[in-house]
Design a protein around this motif. Sequence first.
Motif, PDB file in Angstrom:
ATOM      1  N   GLY A 171     147.068  24.135  34.343  1.00  8.23           N
ATOM      2  CA  GLY A 171     147.901  21.785  34.455  1.00  8.23           C
ATOM      3  C   GLY A 171     147.669  20.912  34.642  1.00  8.23           C
ATOM      4  O   GLY A 171     147.809  19.955  34.212  1.00  8.23           O
ATOM      5  N   ALA A 172     146.239  21.096  35.040  1.00  8.27           N
ATOM      6  CA  ALA A 172     145.087  19.632  35.937  1.00  8.27           C
ATOM      7  C   ALA A 172     144.854  18.901  34.636  1.00  8.27           C
ATOM      8  O   ALA A 172     144.120  18.299  34.347  1.00  8.27           O
ATOM      9  CB  ALA A 172     144.090  20.426  37.013  1.00  8.27           C
ATOM     10  N   GLY A 173     144.605  19.270  33.367  1.00 10.36           N
ATOM     11  CA  GLY A 173     144.308  19.468  32.337  1.00 10.36           C
ATOM     12  C   GLY A 173     144.854  18.868  31.241  1.00 10.36           C
ATOM     13  O   GLY A 173     144.518  18.164  29.928  1.00 10.36           O
ATOM     14  N   ALA A 174     146.951  18.085  31.596  1.00 12.28           N
ATOM     15  CA  ALA A 174     146.985  18.146  30.471  1.00 12.28           C
ATOM     16  C   ALA A 174     146.898  16.131  30.412  1.00 12.28           C
ATOM     17  O   ALA A 174     146.828  15.856  29.057  1.00 12.28           O
ATOM     18  CB  ALA A 174     149.024  17.692  31.272  1.00 12.28           C
ATOM     19  N   GLU A 175     146.251  15.629  31.013  1.00 12.02           N
ATOM     20  CA  GLU A 175     145.945  14.639  31.068  1.00 12.02           C
ATOM     21  C   GLU A 175     144.251  14.712  31.371  1.00 12.02           C
ATOM     22  O   GLU A 175     143.570  15.340  32.136  1.00 12.02           O
ATOM     23  CB  GLU A 175     146.179  13.783  31.802  1.00 12.02           C
ATOM     24  N   VAL A 176     143.437  13.774  30.910  1.00 10.46           N
ATOM     25  CA  VAL A 176     141.564  13.940  31.020  1.00 10.46           C
ATOM     26  C   VAL A 176     141.370  13.290  31.201  1.00 10.46           C
ATOM     27  O   VAL A 176     141.750  11.828  31.009  1.00 10.46           O
ATOM     28  CB  VAL A 176     140.786  14.698  29.626  1.00 10.46           C
ATOM     29  N   VAL A 177     140.251  12.530  32.170  1.00 13.94           N
ATOM     30  CA  VAL A 177     139.684  11.042  32.331  1.00 13.94           C
ATOM     31  C   VAL A 177     138.222  11.150  32.123  1.00 13.94           C
ATOM     32  O   VAL A 177     137.304  12.721  32.198  1.00 13.94           O
ATOM     33  CB  VAL A 177     139.733  10.966  33.941  1.00 13.94           C
ATOM     34  N   ILE A 178     137.614   9.985  30.875  1.00 17.63           N
ATOM     35  CA  ILE A 178     136.495  10.119  30.362  1.00 17.63           C
ATOM     36  C   ILE A 178     135.875   9.253  31.404  1.00 17.63           C
ATOM     37  O   ILE A 178     136.497   8.193  31.318  1.00 17.63           O
ATOM     38  CB  ILE A 178     136.367  10.033  29.149  1.00 17.63           C
ATOM     39  N   GLU A 179     134.852   9.586  31.522  1.00 20.41           N
ATOM     40  CA  GLU A 179     133.998   8.652  32.164  1.00 20.41           C
ATOM     41  C   GLU A 179     132.710   8.220  32.145  1.00 20.41           C
ATOM     42  O   GLU A 179     131.542   8.975  32.054  1.00 20.41           O
ATOM     43  CB  GLU A 179     133.974   8.892  34.428  1.00 20.41           C
ATOM     44  N   GLU A 180     132.070   7.069  32.478  1.00 22.55           N
ATOM     45  CA  GLU A 180     130.354   6.651  32.223  1.00 22.55           C
ATOM     46  C   GLU A 180     129.403   7.184  33.664  1.00 22.55           C
ATOM     47  O   GLU A 180     130.568   7.641  34.648  1.00 22.55           O
ATOM     48  CB  GLU A 180     130.382   4.900  32.631  1.00 22.55           C
ATOM     49  N   PHE A 181     128.279   8.525  33.322  1.00 19.42           N
ATOM     50  CA  PHE A 181     128.106   9.150  33.573  1.00 19.42           C
ATOM     51  C   PHE A 181     127.306   7.801  35.010  1.00 19.42           C
ATOM     52  O   PHE A 181     126.670   6.470  34.470  1.00 19.42           O
ATOM     53  CB  PHE A 181     126.972   9.465  32.821  1.00 19.42           C
ATOM     54  N   MET A 182     127.226   8.221  36.125  1.00 17.69           N
ATOM     55  CA  MET A 182     126.454   7.136  37.080  1.00 17.69           C
ATOM     56  C   MET A 182     125.475   8.777  37.685  1.00 17.69           C
ATOM     57  O   MET A 182     125.447   9.167  37.385  1.00 17.69           O
ATOM     58  CB  MET A 182     127.489   7.226  38.981  1.00 17.69           C
ATOM     59  N   THR A 183     123.721   6.776  37.947  1.00 16.12           N
ATOM     60  CA  THR A 183     122.860   7.624  38.225  1.00 16.12           C
ATOM     61  C   THR A 183     122.881   7.600  39.697  1.00 16.12           C
ATOM     62  O   THR A 183     122.996   5.963  40.121  1.00 16.12           O
ATOM     63  CB  THR A 183     121.834   6.807  37.313  1.00 16.12           C
ATOM     64  N   GLY A 184     121.993   8.121  40.790  1.00 24.43           N
ATOM     65  CA  GLY A 184     121.944   8.120  41.776  1.00 24.43           C
ATOM     66  C   GLY A 184     121.711   9.249  42.819  1.00 24.43           C
ATOM     67  O   GLY A 184     122.292  10.665  42.337  1.00 24.43           O
ATOM     68  N   GLU A 185     121.876   9.039  43.962  1.00 24.87           N
ATOM     69  CA  GLU A 185     122.065  10.461  44.356  1.00 24.87           C
ATOM     70  C   GLU A 185     123.270  10.371  45.732  1.00 24.87           C
ATOM     71  O   GLU A 185     123.872   9.337  45.692  1.00 24.87           O
ATOM     72  CB  GLU A 185     120.936   9.761  45.941  1.00 24.87           C
ATOM     73  N   GLU A 186     123.969  11.599  45.734  1.00 26.77           N
ATOM     74  CA  GLU A 186     125.071  11.656  45.754  1.00 26.77           C
ATOM     75  C   GLU A 186     125.838  12.209  46.996  1.00 26.77           C
ATOM     76  O   GLU A 186     124.337  12.516  47.757  1.00 26.77           O
ATOM     77  CB  GLU A 186     125.909  12.657  45.098  1.00 26.77           C
ATOM     78  N   ALA A 187     126.744  10.988  48.541  1.00 26.38           N
ATOM     79  CA  ALA A 187     126.612  11.176  49.450  1.00 26.38           C
ATOM     80  C   ALA A 187     128.307  11.342  49.814  1.00 26.38           C
ATOM     81  O   ALA A 187     129.166  10.910  49.077  1.00 26.38           O
ATOM     82  CB  ALA A 187     125.889  10.721  50.364  1.00 26.38           C
ATOM     83  N   SER A 188     128.806  12.054  50.643  1.00 30.21           N
ATOM     84  CA  SER A 188     130.253  12.317  51.289  1.00 30.21           C
ATOM     85  C   SER A 188     130.265  11.346  52.397  1.00 30.21           C
ATOM     86  O   SER A 188     129.449  11.489  53.505  1.00 30.21           O
ATOM     87  CB  SER A 188     130.501  13.897  51.942  1.00 30.21           C
ATOM     88  N   PHE A 189     131.577  10.758  52.187  1.00 32.54           N
ATOM     89  CA  PHE A 189     131.437   9.728  53.455  1.00 32.54           C
ATOM     90  C   PHE A 189     133.302   9.719  53.637  1.00 32.54           C
ATOM     91  O   PHE A 189     134.065  10.306  53.402  1.00 32.54           O
ATOM     92  CB  PHE A 189     131.425   8.550  52.909  1.00 32.54           C
TER      93      PHE A 189
END
Length: 420
Positions: A171-189
């Motif tokens: 059911g998670a895919g009943a709606e879909v979000v299409i996003e711009e691909f971002m460039t950089g390094e990922e981090a968690s805060f």
Amino acid sequence: MGSGGREHALSWQLAQSPSCRKLYAAPGNPGIETFAECVPLAADDLDGLIAFVRAHAIDFVVVGPEAPLVAGLADRLREMGIAVFGPSAAAARLEGSKGFTKDLCARAGIPTAAYVRCTSAEEAHAVLEGFATPVVIKADGLAAGKGVIIAQTRDAAATAIDDMFAGAFGGAGAEVVIEEFMTGEEASFFALSDGIHVMAFGSAQDHKRVGDGDTGPNTGGMGAYSPAPVLTARLETEVMDRIIRPTVRALAAEGTPYVGVLFAGLMLTDAGPRLIEYNCRFGDPECQVLMMRFTGDFAALLHSAATGDLASAAPPAFSHDYALTVVMAASGYPGTAEKGGVIRGIAQAEAGGVRVFHAGTARADGAIVAAGGRVLNVTATGKNVTEAQARAYAAVDRIDFATGFCRRDIGWREVAREAQ
């Protein structure tokens, strides 16, 4: 509440808290049962959990996983007058719906990727024409960390769209979000919130891809380290001012105050930090490295957030050491994982201060066996990431888990920087 590596780490810290008199875990796991009383209630058995809380006069509940929060467990507990660390169902939409979060970012001016929400495959295919590749295709709902596809080509994006709407992520895919691909390094805060006040709670970097060199499909996380040096003090201040505080203010203004931990997945772009997505619980395996470094009264700090008293709480105390965790997963993960593999050598691996958090284990015929995809989190500390990594992999090599595997390069970016 919960049974994974995150919950083992949370329970381990809570059990050390001077303010914690008695700790129950539902359902817990073979690692948690050494310092908490485990009760056979699944984290999604809301009625059973509520009955247990009432019968045992529980006065504080910490919810580990996201699904019961999205289902409204925190709301039901608060209606009973129970202090609970975790957001309401309405506020938990930050994780439960990626589209909800993107819309909130748009309203509050929070920096994030350009996006479009789509409710059908036909609409998504039409929207896709307006995006360059690579492009990010996300299932809107909860998908255990696996509902994100970074499509390198338009054909791959189209396939991802069709798969999601066909039920590849339920059911998670009943709606879909299409996003711009971002460039950089990922981090968690991470930040704590009592609905009005917020408090920074450290940083980490996760490794989502299943294979060495960040190859293969996305997983729930194959390892992490904390802190993340790329998130400098200046950048952390910017994240708090431009992302965290505006989110908490917006939710409060809309009548859905956020109580709990805000886990912001960030992309550190040339234009500054931008939000990738929010999680409404501690990360897994990021939680494990945060808990290895935390040195204060964890139960008291979470209780202050749960009771609206965060402003009077002391800031969280962390050791200056780095912590690094390596996920040992069962063969086949992130697809169909091979369960039942016997695990030996955990006690030997924990020599010298290493902690092995149980993420997906069970007891069978007197042995510890694999019972999930991600099975163990082998976690070590050191004066830098290089030392923590060496200690963690030395411990991994003392574990006998014939049907398991792990990445051998967790922390590689920071190890490379430290070698310069």
